[in-house]
Design a protein around this motif. Structure first.
Motif, PDB file in Angstrom:
ATOM      1  N   UNK A  18      14.461   7.143   0.763  1.00  0.00           N
ATOM      2  CA  UNK A  18      14.237   5.951  -0.103  1.00  0.00           C
ATOM      3  C   UNK A  18      12.925   5.887  -0.517  1.00  0.00           C
ATOM      4  N   UNK A  19      11.832   6.360  -0.029  1.00  0.00           N
ATOM      5  CA  UNK A  19      10.105   5.851  -0.647  1.00  0.00           C
ATOM      6  C   UNK A  19       9.801   7.368  -1.647  1.00  0.00           C
ATOM      7  N   UNK A  20      10.354   8.525  -0.979  1.00  0.00           N
ATOM      8  CA  UNK A  20       9.519   9.788  -1.917  1.00  0.00           C
ATOM      9  C   UNK A  20      10.771  10.865  -2.218  1.00  0.00           C
ATOM     10  N   UNK A  21      10.221  11.386  -2.823  1.00  0.00           N
ATOM     11  CA  UNK A  21      11.062  13.155  -3.004  1.00  0.00           C
ATOM     12  C   UNK A  21      11.375  14.158  -1.846  1.00  0.00           C
TER      13      UNK A  21
ATOM     14  N   UNK B  51       1.007  -1.085  -0.038  1.00  0.00           N
ATOM     15  CA  UNK B  51       0.453   0.113  -0.018  1.00  0.00           C
ATOM     16  C   UNK B  51       1.010   1.041   0.124  1.00  0.00           C
ATOM     17  N   UNK B  52       0.667   1.769  -0.320  1.00  0.00           N
ATOM     18  CA  UNK B  52       1.344   3.678  -1.091  1.00  0.00           C
ATOM     19  C   UNK B  52       1.162   4.597   0.587  1.00  0.00           C
ATOM     20  N   UNK B  53       1.837   5.331   0.778  1.00  0.00           N
ATOM     21  CA  UNK B  53       1.810   6.167   2.308  1.00  0.00           C
ATOM     22  C   UNK B  53       0.016   6.568   2.251  1.00  0.00           C
ATOM     23  N   UNK B  54       0.035   6.857   2.089  1.00  0.00           N
ATOM     24  CA  UNK B  54      -1.842   8.140   1.717  1.00  0.00           C
ATOM     25  C   UNK B  54      -2.619   7.118   2.732  1.00  0.00           C
TER      26      UNK B  54
END
Lengths: 185, 79
Positions: free
Chosen positions: B18-21, A148-151
């Motif tokens: 590592x996960x996002x900008x 799942x994505x963070x949101x």
């Protein structure tokens, strides 16, 4: 109206493996996990009318399964760290000005590429993850296994964006330290 | 606020990146910190290994035959 047993049996095909994996991970008991996954589908079948068709079946099923697991948890006391303890442990890795504390030793992890082929390492890894606070592990599992994505994770676990990044970061700080303790040299 | 960040901030940015900008300024500060701080660059390597461990290690799939049997059991119950 679409045949509900047809839909639910498609779900059985698609999601049994992931649900089982989650239940085993949470409960560390294969037989119990198997029972609860069966119960989950029984409930899903009975309460099918309550399923909102714009939501994701897996999310709904995990919700049912979690209720079952939580009921189980209350009856079997299990030691994991509280979030407060975990936060204190990670804060203590740094001194006041934000530099690493002197006690933090960074060893070398041997055979880094093949760590997971080594049963001894897997034992350590599992012991270390199982010590993390329950809802931290849950977030990690949602992220790495349910992809799942963070949101989505924030919404489901009721976390702010900032809390989520802290949680991931602190989990990794603790994992590093734990692995270092038992594996590094 | 200069270009300097401390290890606590730097490791947080390492994990976030590592996960996002992360923002451009943050990127720059992080690069600089990692350039001068060996401990944090080691942390970055290990953090990356931990990513991999979580992906693979948490994902110990239950035995396939066992899963198929369970599926059949559940379906039989729904009949």
């Amino acid at each position: 109206m679409e045949d509900k047993s047809k839909i639910v049996s498609t779900w059985v095909d698609l999601y049994t493996s992931k649900l089982l994996q989650w239940a085993i991970y949470k409960l560390k008991d294969r037989d119990l996990a198997q029972d609860l996954v069966q119960d989950t589908f029984a409930v899903a079948f009975e309460t099918f009318d309550q399923f909102k068709h714009n939501s994701k079946p897996l999310t709904w099923l995990v919700g049912i399964l979690n209720n079952k697991i939580n009921t189980q948890y209350r009856t079997s006391a299990k030691f994991t760290m509280s979030e407060l303890q975990a936060e204190k442990l990670t804060n203590d890795m740094f001194v006041e000005d934000g530099h690493w504390s002197q006690q933090e030793k960074f060893g070398v992890w041997q055979e880094e590429k093949h760590l997971l082929d080594n049963p001894a390492f897997i034992k350590i890894f599992e012991a270390c993850t199982s010590k993390l606070p329950d809802n931290w592990r849950e977030a990690l599992f949602q992220k790495y296994i349910f992809e799942k994505d963070s949101n989505e994770i924030c919404r489901e676990l009721n976390l702010s964006d900032a809390n989520y990044w802290q949680l991931i970061h602190r989990s990794k700080l603790l994992m590093r330290k734990c692995i270092e303790k038992f594996w590094g040299n | 606020m200069g270009l300097m960040i401390n290890c606590k901030e730097a490791t947080f940015l390492v994990d976030k990146e590592f996960e996002t900008k992360i923002g451009l300024i943050a990127q720059l500060k992080l690069r600089y910190h990692l350039y001068i701080c060996k401990v944090c660059s080691t942390y970055k390597i290990k953090s990356n290994i931990i990513n991999h461990l979580f992906k693979e290690g948490l994902n110990q799939k239950p035995d396939a035959v066992f899963v198929e049997e369970l599926k059949e059991k559940i379906k039989l119950k729904m009949m």
